[in-house]
Write a protein that holds these residues in place. Structure first.
Motif, PDB file in Angstrom:
ATOM      1  N   GLU A   3     -34.666  -5.864 -13.281  1.00 51.65           N
ATOM      2  CA  GLU A   3     -34.799  -5.096 -14.524  1.00 51.65           C
ATOM      3  C   GLU A   3     -35.036  -6.006 -15.716  1.00 51.65           C
ATOM      4  O   GLU A   3     -35.726  -5.639 -16.662  1.00 51.65           O
ATOM      5  CB  GLU A   3     -33.539  -4.268 -14.773  1.00 51.65           C
ATOM      6  CG  GLU A   3     -33.584  -2.887 -14.148  1.00 51.65           C
ATOM      7  CD  GLU A   3     -32.454  -2.021 -14.636  1.00 51.65           C
ATOM      8  OE1 GLU A   3     -32.722  -0.982 -15.264  1.00 51.65           O
ATOM      9  OE2 GLU A   3     -31.293  -2.395 -14.370  1.00 51.65           O
ATOM     10  N   TYR A  25     -38.509  -7.002 -19.696  1.00 50.93           N
ATOM     11  CA  TYR A  25     -37.713  -6.000 -19.001  1.00 50.93           C
ATOM     12  C   TYR A  25     -38.607  -4.860 -18.550  1.00 50.93           C
ATOM     13  O   TYR A  25     -39.734  -4.695 -19.019  1.00 50.93           O
ATOM     14  CB  TYR A  25     -36.565  -5.502 -19.887  1.00 50.93           C
ATOM     15  CG  TYR A  25     -36.997  -4.812 -21.166  1.00 50.93           C
ATOM     16  CD1 TYR A  25     -37.267  -5.543 -22.321  1.00 50.93           C
ATOM     17  CD2 TYR A  25     -37.116  -3.426 -21.221  1.00 50.93           C
ATOM     18  CE1 TYR A  25     -37.653  -4.920 -23.483  1.00 50.93           C
ATOM     19  CE2 TYR A  25     -37.500  -2.789 -22.381  1.00 50.93           C
ATOM     20  CZ  TYR A  25     -37.755  -3.545 -23.521  1.00 50.93           C
ATOM     21  OH  TYR A  25     -38.143  -2.909 -24.675  1.00 50.93           O
ATOM     22  N   SER A  26     -38.083  -4.070 -17.639  1.00 50.95           N
ATOM     23  CA  SER A  26     -38.911  -3.002 -17.064  1.00 50.95           C
ATOM     24  C   SER A  26     -38.421  -1.602 -17.434  1.00 50.95           C
ATOM     25  O   SER A  26     -39.187  -0.644 -17.347  1.00 50.95           O
ATOM     26  CB  SER A  26     -38.943  -3.133 -15.537  1.00 50.95           C
ATOM     27  OG  SER A  26     -37.628  -3.087 -14.996  1.00 50.95           O
ATOM     28  N   ASN A  27     -37.178  -1.477 -17.866  1.00 44.23           N
ATOM     29  CA  ASN A  27     -36.607  -0.165 -18.151  1.00 44.23           C
ATOM     30  C   ASN A  27     -36.877   0.245 -19.597  1.00 44.23           C
ATOM     31  O   ASN A  27     -36.295  -0.305 -20.521  1.00 44.23           O
ATOM     32  CB  ASN A  27     -35.098  -0.202 -17.875  1.00 44.23           C
ATOM     33  CG  ASN A  27     -34.451   1.164 -17.940  1.00 44.23           C
ATOM     34  OD1 ASN A  27     -35.032   2.117 -18.475  1.00 44.23           O
ATOM     35  ND2 ASN A  27     -33.250   1.271 -17.414  1.00 44.23           N
ATOM     36  N   SER A  28     -37.743   1.224 -19.781  1.00 41.89           N
ATOM     37  CA  SER A  28     -38.116   1.638 -21.130  1.00 41.89           C
ATOM     38  C   SER A  28     -36.970   2.341 -21.857  1.00 41.89           C
ATOM     39  O   SER A  28     -37.061   2.604 -23.053  1.00 41.89           O
ATOM     40  CB  SER A  28     -39.341   2.555 -21.077  1.00 41.89           C
ATOM     41  OG  SER A  28     -39.076   3.683 -20.261  1.00 41.89           O
ATOM     42  N   ALA A  29     -35.887   2.655 -21.145  1.00 51.39           N
ATOM     43  CA  ALA A  29     -34.743   3.318 -21.777  1.00 51.39           C
ATOM     44  C   ALA A  29     -33.867   2.343 -22.562  1.00 51.39           C
ATOM     45  O   ALA A  29     -33.014   2.770 -23.336  1.00 51.39           O
ATOM     46  CB  ALA A  29     -33.899   4.021 -20.720  1.00 51.39           C
ATOM     47  N   PHE A  30     -34.060   1.057 -22.363  1.00 45.78           N
ATOM     48  CA  PHE A  30     -33.241   0.091 -23.099  1.00 45.78           C
ATOM     49  C   PHE A  30     -33.497   0.217 -24.601  1.00 45.78           C
ATOM     50  O   PHE A  30     -34.640   0.249 -25.048  1.00 45.78           O
ATOM     51  CB  PHE A  30     -33.521  -1.344 -22.644  1.00 45.78           C
ATOM     52  CG  PHE A  30     -33.012  -1.660 -21.272  1.00 45.78           C
ATOM     53  CD1 PHE A  30     -33.724  -2.498 -20.435  1.00 45.78           C
ATOM     54  CD2 PHE A  30     -31.809  -1.139 -20.813  1.00 45.78           C
ATOM     55  CE1 PHE A  30     -33.267  -2.808 -19.161  1.00 45.78           C
ATOM     56  CE2 PHE A  30     -31.341  -1.436 -19.542  1.00 45.78           C
ATOM     57  CZ  PHE A  30     -32.072  -2.272 -18.718  1.00 45.78           C
ATOM     58  N   LYS A  67     -40.792  -3.384 -28.159  1.00 44.73           N
ATOM     59  CA  LYS A  67     -40.557  -2.403 -27.101  1.00 44.73           C
ATOM     60  C   LYS A  67     -41.847  -1.987 -26.423  1.00 44.73           C
ATOM     61  O   LYS A  67     -41.852  -1.615 -25.254  1.00 44.73           O
ATOM     62  CB  LYS A  67     -39.833  -1.189 -27.665  1.00 44.73           C
ATOM     63  CG  LYS A  67     -38.384  -1.463 -28.052  1.00 44.73           C
ATOM     64  CD  LYS A  67     -37.632  -0.183 -28.343  1.00 44.73           C
ATOM     65  CE  LYS A  67     -37.419   0.615 -27.082  1.00 44.73           C
ATOM     66  NZ  LYS A  67     -36.697   1.884 -27.345  1.00 44.73           N
ATOM     67  N   LYS A  70     -42.202  -4.490 -23.945  1.00 45.64           N
ATOM     68  CA  LYS A  70     -40.945  -4.726 -23.204  1.00 45.64           C
ATOM     69  C   LYS A  70     -40.643  -6.228 -23.171  1.00 45.64           C
ATOM     70  O   LYS A  70     -40.453  -6.831 -22.098  1.00 45.64           O
ATOM     71  CB  LYS A  70     -41.018  -4.147 -21.786  1.00 45.64           C
ATOM     72  CG  LYS A  70     -41.187  -2.620 -21.748  1.00 45.64           C
ATOM     73  CD  LYS A  70     -41.019  -2.116 -20.340  1.00 45.64           C
ATOM     74  CE  LYS A  70     -41.175  -0.617 -20.255  1.00 45.64           C
ATOM     75  NZ  LYS A  70     -42.545  -0.148 -20.508  1.00 45.64           N
ATOM     76  N   ARG A  92     -29.117  -2.716 -23.016  1.00 43.71           N
ATOM     77  CA  ARG A  92     -28.581  -1.500 -22.445  1.00 43.71           C
ATOM     78  C   ARG A  92     -29.283  -0.301 -23.062  1.00 43.71           C
ATOM     79  O   ARG A  92     -29.920  -0.393 -24.108  1.00 43.71           O
ATOM     80  CB  ARG A  92     -27.068  -1.409 -22.669  1.00 43.71           C
ATOM     81  CG  ARG A  92     -26.652  -1.176 -24.106  1.00 43.71           C
ATOM     82  CD  ARG A  92     -25.144  -0.959 -24.207  1.00 43.71           C
ATOM     83  NE  ARG A  92     -24.738  -0.656 -25.580  1.00 43.71           N
ATOM     84  CZ  ARG A  92     -24.648   0.573 -26.064  1.00 43.71           C
ATOM     85  NH1 ARG A  92     -24.936   1.615 -25.303  1.00 43.71           N
ATOM     86  NH2 ARG A  92     -24.258   0.773 -27.311  1.00 43.71           N
ATOM     87  N   SER A  93     -29.115   0.824 -22.391  1.00 42.66           N
ATOM     88  CA  SER A  93     -29.720   2.048 -22.902  1.00 42.66           C
ATOM     89  C   SER A  93     -28.701   2.818 -23.741  1.00 42.66           C
ATOM     90  O   SER A  93     -27.507   2.499 -23.733  1.00 42.66           O
ATOM     91  CB  SER A  93     -30.237   2.912 -21.746  1.00 42.66           C
ATOM     92  OG  SER A  93     -29.207   3.148 -20.809  1.00 42.66           O
ATOM     93  N   ARG A 100     -27.327  -4.969 -18.912  1.00 40.71           N
ATOM     94  CA  ARG A 100     -28.099  -5.731 -17.928  1.00 40.71           C
ATOM     95  C   ARG A 100     -28.423  -7.088 -18.526  1.00 40.71           C
ATOM     96  O   ARG A 100     -28.955  -7.183 -19.629  1.00 40.71           O
ATOM     97  CB  ARG A 100     -29.403  -5.011 -17.587  1.00 40.71           C
ATOM     98  CG  ARG A 100     -29.205  -3.591 -17.143  1.00 40.71           C
ATOM     99  CD  ARG A 100     -28.545  -3.497 -15.787  1.00 40.71           C
ATOM    100  NE  ARG A 100     -28.302  -2.122 -15.408  1.00 40.71           N
ATOM    101  CZ  ARG A 100     -27.969  -1.734 -14.192  1.00 40.71           C
ATOM    102  NH1 ARG A 100     -27.825  -2.634 -13.233  1.00 40.71           N
ATOM    103  NH2 ARG A 100     -27.769  -0.459 -13.932  1.00 40.71           N
TER     104      ARG A 100
END
Lengths: 111, 114
Positions: A3, A25-30, A67, A70, A92-93, A100
């Protein structure tokens, strides 16, 4: 794929140099992005905290968050030997306290 | 103000033994977190307490790990029985409820399982 990706280094620079540390990072919710500094045999210490995109400056340290790409960065100006440590990015989200971490980049600033 | 303290700083045990790690958060911090860093890997979240309640234990690797926080003060993390892959550095962090991202970390307990 992890992630959070962070080049572990090691990175060695002369005193006074500008240091650039990065994480992807890969999680767009962060939404929340942190940089920690960790000296040997110590716990991580919060350096910078940024919400969403943009820049934040604190003395010789500047944190940037993009963002759309990312991608987050930490810049250290006029680096000092006392900056020698491992630098960890973390994120974190919203409404989730599960942070993370990146693997950490070991930095050495030589006098 | 005293920071987060952890005990012991280093523990060496044999596979199959039991070990209990202790964390004393900063006084007044309701939120307490446990993390683990295995050699060569990133720090990973284990669980989160709010006072004495487990808010999130999604990071606990298996049922050999038991965390408690009786009375909402200090916390313990017990590993029973310990396995070789449990070796690593266990960090504890605490934060006031209104600043979840200002986590203050302890120095960690280095656990070595032989």
């Amino acid at each position: 794929q992890k992630e959070v990706e962070q080049d572990p280094g090691p990175l060695s620079v002369p005193e006074g140099a500008i240091v650039s540390l990065n994480c992807t990072y890969s999680n767009s919710a962060f939404q929340y992005f942190m940089w920690y500094r960790q000296y040997s045999r110590k716990g991580p210490e919060l350096l910078m905290y940024t919400y969403s995109s943009g820049n934040k400056e604190d003395g010789r340290f500047t944190a940037q968050v993009d963002k759309s790409s990312k991608y987050i960065s930490l810049f250290i100006r006029d680096s000092q030997p006392s900056d020698s440590a491992t630098y960890l990015c973390a994120m974190r989200s919203y409404n989730n306290n599960d942070m993370r971490f990146g693997a950490g980049t070991r930095l050495t600033v030589k006098p | 103000e005293a920071g987060v303290t952890q005990f012991p700083s280093h523990s060496v045990i044999e596979k199959g033994q039991t070990v209990t790690l202790r964390c004393d958060p900063i006084s007044g911090h309701d939120n307490l977190y446990w993390y683990r860093r295995v050699m060569g890997k990133e720090i990973k979240f284990l669980l989160h307490f709010v006072k004495e309640s487990k808010q999130d234990e999604s990071g606990m690797p298996n049922n050999r790990f038991l965390a408690e926080r009786t009375g909402g003060t200090y916390s313990t993390l017990k590993v029973q029985p310990a396995e070789l892959e449990d070796s690593g550095v266990y960090f504890c962090a605490s934060t006031p409820g209104h600043r979840p991202d200002t986590q203050y970390f302890g120095p960690g307990t280095r656990l070595t399982v032989l």
